[in-house]
Design a protein around this motif. Structure first.
Motif, PDB file in Angstrom:
ATOM      1  N   ASN A   1       0.813  -1.213   0.000  1.00 51.13           N
ATOM      2  CA  ASN A   1       0.000   0.000   0.000  1.00 51.13           C
ATOM      3  C   ASN A   1       0.850   1.269   0.000  1.00 51.13           C
ATOM      4  O   ASN A   1       0.572   2.228   0.708  1.00 51.13           O
ATOM      5  CB  ASN A   1      -0.966   0.008   1.187  1.00 51.13           C
TER       6      ASN A   1
ATOM      7  N   GLN B   1     -12.296  -0.559   1.143  1.00 56.33           N
ATOM      8  CA  GLN B   1     -11.985  -0.907   2.533  1.00 56.33           C
ATOM      9  C   GLN B   1     -12.821  -2.102   2.952  1.00 56.33           C
ATOM     10  O   GLN B   1     -14.032  -2.135   2.714  1.00 56.33           O
ATOM     11  CB  GLN B   1     -12.270   0.274   3.459  1.00 56.33           C
TER      12      GLN B   1
ATOM     13  N   LYS C   1     -13.286  -4.226   6.494  1.00 54.37           N
ATOM     14  CA  LYS C   1     -12.929  -4.180   7.908  1.00 54.37           C
ATOM     15  C   LYS C   1     -13.756  -5.187   8.707  1.00 54.37           C
ATOM     16  O   LYS C   1     -14.870  -5.544   8.315  1.00 54.37           O
ATOM     17  CB  LYS C   1     -13.147  -2.773   8.474  1.00 54.37           C
TER      18      LYS C   1
ATOM     19  N   VAL D   1      -8.377  -4.398   9.953  1.00 52.63           N
ATOM     20  CA  VAL D   1      -8.518  -3.844   8.606  1.00 52.63           C
ATOM     21  C   VAL D   1      -7.874  -4.828   7.640  1.00 52.63           C
ATOM     22  O   VAL D   1      -6.659  -5.014   7.650  1.00 52.63           O
ATOM     23  CB  VAL D   1      -7.865  -2.459   8.488  1.00 52.63           C
TER      24      VAL D   1
ATOM     25  N   ASN E   1      -7.349  -1.873   2.600  1.00 56.91           N
ATOM     26  CA  ASN E   1      -7.486  -0.417   2.573  1.00 56.91           C
ATOM     27  C   ASN E   1      -6.607   0.094   1.433  1.00 56.91           C
ATOM     28  O   ASN E   1      -5.519   0.603   1.644  1.00 56.91           O
ATOM     29  CB  ASN E   1      -7.077   0.210   3.903  1.00 56.91           C
TER      30      ASN E   1
END
Length: 393
Positions: free
Chosen positions: A82, A336, A338, A349, A352
């Motif tokens: 990420n 996202q 979660k 998480v 993301n």
């Protein structure tokens, strides 16, 4: 300690740099040798460093997670994910979302490099550099569209030392255009005992000169011992199933053997499979080790644009400790996923990051959580929905 849980929890987050033009999480500069070791971190949130190309090509923004130059460090046992290198303010282009190495000889071992993006080389850029890259998982890097792309790995030019990619799993990387897998802009690269599969679009390896042996390459590739067969992963950890065609199909020279099982020395030690002969991919060969204790990437089931956003019921349910979660997104953007407990508290998480349109699945590992009812929630653009799941231990 090489404990994947500790690596996951030991984080270098580069998302708030003092200067936006120095946004790499880690920079290893001129003169560093193999005594410089970057080991045991999760490296995320980097946006790259504004960088004058050493060979006169101009200003670029590169190396979201790691930037190395004129050096020969060891980079091992890290999760690099990420890192978003897309800001073109004052630069020609952006490259090396996960790692950018130039003019040196880095050793890149046993890393998980996923979910990074840049205009070329979303996962890794090797520019005018020698390199040993062994037993890495390079997956789900995305969004490259320049210089031939190479969303997984982008390679340029020869150097005084060779570039060798050995026992890597390079899968499910996606480019907007060009090659989603490995693109060789120029020069020669040696590939041995790798799995290069499911990268879109284009050929899995394209561009300059590639010497490829004992690799599983989707669509096939000329070279001794190469195969073209679904590798049959157990799940999104990319461990091979016992009946995978990649088991015991790497180079048969003993120098490439899998580690022996202490309790049965004629067989390979898990996560390698079968006998001691090399298994193709990141879990085969002398460096074979468990790289993660949980999901390490997102498996893209299809890049066809679905009819609508959807979050499916996890399977199995109830579960212990693993379950699969499938979802569909119809447009590029931040996704996202979660996990919440019964009181609505966020406890995990899973995703993301920016995703292309398509259908995806992830493996969720419930290690560390107690039995009970939990909820998983998907948010993508204006779409948001949640479903219930049950952990039974």
């Amino acid at each position: 300690t090489n404990d994947p849980a500790t690596i996951s929890a030991t984080i270098i987050n580069g998302s708030s740099p003092v200067s936006p033009d120095s946004g790499s999480c880690v920079i290893i500069g001129s003169g560093s040798d193999s005594t410089t070791v970057l080991q045991g971190f999760t490296i995320t949130g980097g946006t790259g460093t504004k960088w004058i190309d050493e060979h006169g090509a101009g200003l670029y923004r590169e190396g979201g997670g790691i930037l190395t130059a004129l050096s020969a460090p060891i980079i091992q046992y890290n999760i690099i994910y990420n890192n978003i290198v897309t800001n073109i303010t004052g630069v020609i282009s952006t490259g090396g979302g996960g790692i950018r190495s130039g003019d040196g000889y880095p050793r890149i071992y046993n890393n998980v490099i996923y979910g990074n993006t840049a205009r070329y080389g979303a996962g890794v850029v090797l520019n005018y550099t020698g390199c040993e890259m062994k037993n890495n998982i390079v997956c789900a890097n995305y969004g490259s569209y320049q210089y031939g792309s190479g969303a997984g790995i982008w390679i340029n030019n020869t150097f005084s030392r060779p570039k060798t990619l050995e026992n890597n799993t390079i899968v499910n990387n996606s480019a907007t255009s060009g090659t989603g897998g490995v693109y060789i802009f120029s020069g020669t690269t040696t590939f041995r005992n790798n799995i290069i599969w499911g990268n879109t679009p284009g050929a899995q390896i394209a561009g300059g000169s590639a010497i490829v042996t004992y690799c599983d390459v989707q669509g096939g590739f000329t070279g001794a011992g190469n195969i073209n067969s679904d590798p049959l992963f157990t799940d999104s950890s990319f461990v091979l199933t016992a009946n995978s065609p990649c088991v015991d199909k790497g180079d048969s020279s003993t120098v490439y053997n899998d580690p022996p099982d202490p309790n049965n020395p004629s067989l390979a030690k898990y996560p390698a499979r079968g006998t001691l002969r090399n298994d193709m991919g990141a879990y085969g060969g002398p460096f074979s080790k468990i790289l993660t204790s949980s999901v390490i990437g997102i498996h893209q089931i299809s890049n066809e644009i679905p009819r609508g956003f959807e979050l499916k019921q996890n399977y199995p349910n109830p579960f212990n400790p693993n379950t699969q979660i499938e979802f569909h997104v119809t447009q590029f953007g931040l996704v996202q996923l979660k996990i919440f407990d019964i009181l609505g508290r966020e406890i995990n998480v899973i995703i993301n990051e920016q995703l292309q349109p398509g259908s995806y699945e992830v493996n969720f590992n419930s290690a560390g959580l107690s039995s009970g009812v939990y909820f998983y929630k998907l948010k993508a653009g204006d779409f948001s929905t949640a479903k219930k799941m049950v952990i039974s231990k």
